[in-house]
Write a protein that holds these residues in place. Sequence first.
Motif, PDB file in Angstrom:
ATOM      1  N   CYS A   1      43.045  44.616  49.832  1.00 30.88           N
ATOM      2  CA  CYS A   1      43.475  43.398  50.515  1.00 30.88           C
ATOM      3  C   CYS A   1      44.897  43.629  51.018  1.00 30.88           C
ATOM      4  CB  CYS A   1      43.431  42.204  49.563  1.00 30.88           C
ATOM      5  SG  CYS A   1      41.780  41.873  48.912  1.00 30.88           S
TER       6      CYS A   1
ATOM      7  N   ASP B   1      40.238  37.815  51.893  1.00 34.53           N
ATOM      8  CA  ASP B   1      41.004  38.609  50.927  1.00 34.53           C
ATOM      9  C   ASP B   1      41.449  37.736  49.761  1.00 34.53           C
ATOM     10  OD1 ASP B   1      40.752  40.928  52.414  1.00 34.53           O
ATOM     11  OD2 ASP B   1      42.821  40.929  53.144  1.00 34.53           O
TER      12      ASP B   1
ATOM     13  N   SER C   1      38.608  36.892  47.534  1.00 35.47           N
ATOM     14  CA  SER C   1      38.205  38.077  46.756  1.00 35.47           C
ATOM     15  C   SER C   1      39.136  38.315  45.577  1.00 35.47           C
ATOM     16  CB  SER C   1      38.192  39.323  47.645  1.00 35.47           C
ATOM     17  OG  SER C   1      37.170  39.241  48.592  1.00 35.47           O
ATOM     18  N   LEU C   2      40.437  38.153  45.807  1.00 36.81           N
ATOM     19  CA  LEU C   2      41.403  38.333  44.721  1.00 36.81           C
ATOM     20  C   LEU C   2      41.196  37.290  43.627  1.00 36.81           C
ATOM     21  CD1 LEU C   2      44.620  39.111  46.797  1.00 36.81           C
ATOM     22  CD2 LEU C   2      43.391  40.703  45.302  1.00 36.81           C
TER      23      LEU C   2
ATOM     24  N   ALA D   1      38.060  38.231  41.563  1.00 36.09           N
ATOM     25  CA  ALA D   1      38.017  39.551  40.930  1.00 36.09           C
ATOM     26  C   ALA D   1      38.239  39.485  39.425  1.00 36.09           C
ATOM     27  CB  ALA D   1      39.075  40.455  41.558  1.00 36.09           C
TER      28      ALA D   1
ATOM     29  N   ARG E   1      39.455  42.135  37.832  1.00 34.83           N
ATOM     30  CA  ARG E   1      40.729  42.844  37.727  1.00 34.83           C
ATOM     31  C   ARG E   1      41.318  42.982  39.117  1.00 34.83           C
ATOM     32  NH1 ARG E   1      39.646  42.480  33.132  1.00 34.83           N
ATOM     33  NH2 ARG E   1      39.932  43.893  31.405  1.00 34.83           N
ATOM     34  N   VAL E   2      42.633  42.818  39.212  1.00 32.84           N
ATOM     35  CA  VAL E   2      43.354  43.006  40.459  1.00 32.84           C
ATOM     36  C   VAL E   2      44.436  44.050  40.218  1.00 32.84           C
ATOM     37  CG1 VAL E   2      44.911  41.935  42.141  1.00 32.84           C
ATOM     38  CG2 VAL E   2      42.935  40.652  41.270  1.00 32.84           C
TER      39      VAL E   2
ATOM     40  N   SER F   1      47.529  44.836  41.392  1.00 34.24           N
ATOM     41  CA  SER F   1      48.412  43.947  42.139  1.00 34.24           C
ATOM     42  C   SER F   1      49.653  44.642  42.669  1.00 34.24           C
ATOM     43  CB  SER F   1      48.832  42.782  41.235  1.00 34.24           C
ATOM     44  OG  SER F   1      49.586  41.850  41.970  1.00 34.24           O
TER      45      SER F   1
ATOM     46  N   ALA G   1      49.154  38.133  46.135  1.00 34.65           N
ATOM     47  CA  ALA G   1      48.347  38.648  45.020  1.00 34.65           C
ATOM     48  C   ALA G   1      48.613  37.884  43.722  1.00 34.65           C
ATOM     49  CB  ALA G   1      48.624  40.136  44.821  1.00 34.65           C
TER      50      ALA G   1
ATOM     51  N   GLY H   1      46.164  35.564  41.407  1.00 37.42           N
ATOM     52  CA  GLY H   1      46.021  35.803  39.975  1.00 37.42           C
ATOM     53  C   GLY H   1      46.114  34.528  39.152  1.00 37.42           C
TER      54      GLY H   1
ATOM     55  N   ALA I   1      45.444  41.062  35.872  1.00 37.94           N
ATOM     56  CA  ALA I   1      46.115  41.927  36.839  1.00 37.94           C
ATOM     57  C   ALA I   1      46.636  43.203  36.195  1.00 37.94           C
ATOM     58  CB  ALA I   1      47.273  41.184  37.485  1.00 37.94           C
TER      59      ALA I   1
END
Length: 127
Positions: free
Chosen positions: A28, A63, A66-67, A70, A72-73, A75, A81, A85, A92
């Motif tokens: 992203c 994006d 999606s974050l 997720a 896990r990111v 970051s 981002a 989170g 993260a």
Amino acid sequence: AVLPISYYSDALDFLESDGFSGAAARICTDDLAHPALEVLVKRLTSEKRLVTADGCEEPFSCDFASLIQAERVISSPSTFAITAGFLGSGSAVHSRDWVQNRIDDGDVFWSRVRENALNGYSVAEEI
């Protein structure tokens, strides 16, 4: 901010060892052509793990969603981002060097990130 490619590669390696081996990955960014990301794009493409936002009319919205979704990111130290989170239920991975740099400058936010003391924000690992 785009961190050194070694951070992103090491974070991918960590996730593979943490039960996410072979998991799909999405980058992203507002600059996928950034030279620092070239190695990462090649790696994920060769492993057939790269997921793109093709067909999405609003890439930033896709994006961000999606974050948030997720598990896990990996970051970057970006508001984009980090906000995702807070809104998501995953955790993260952050750059240990970046976090330390910010703590050394007296940044209370990053001190609390390191302590995992931010209500609603979870850090899986510092790489």
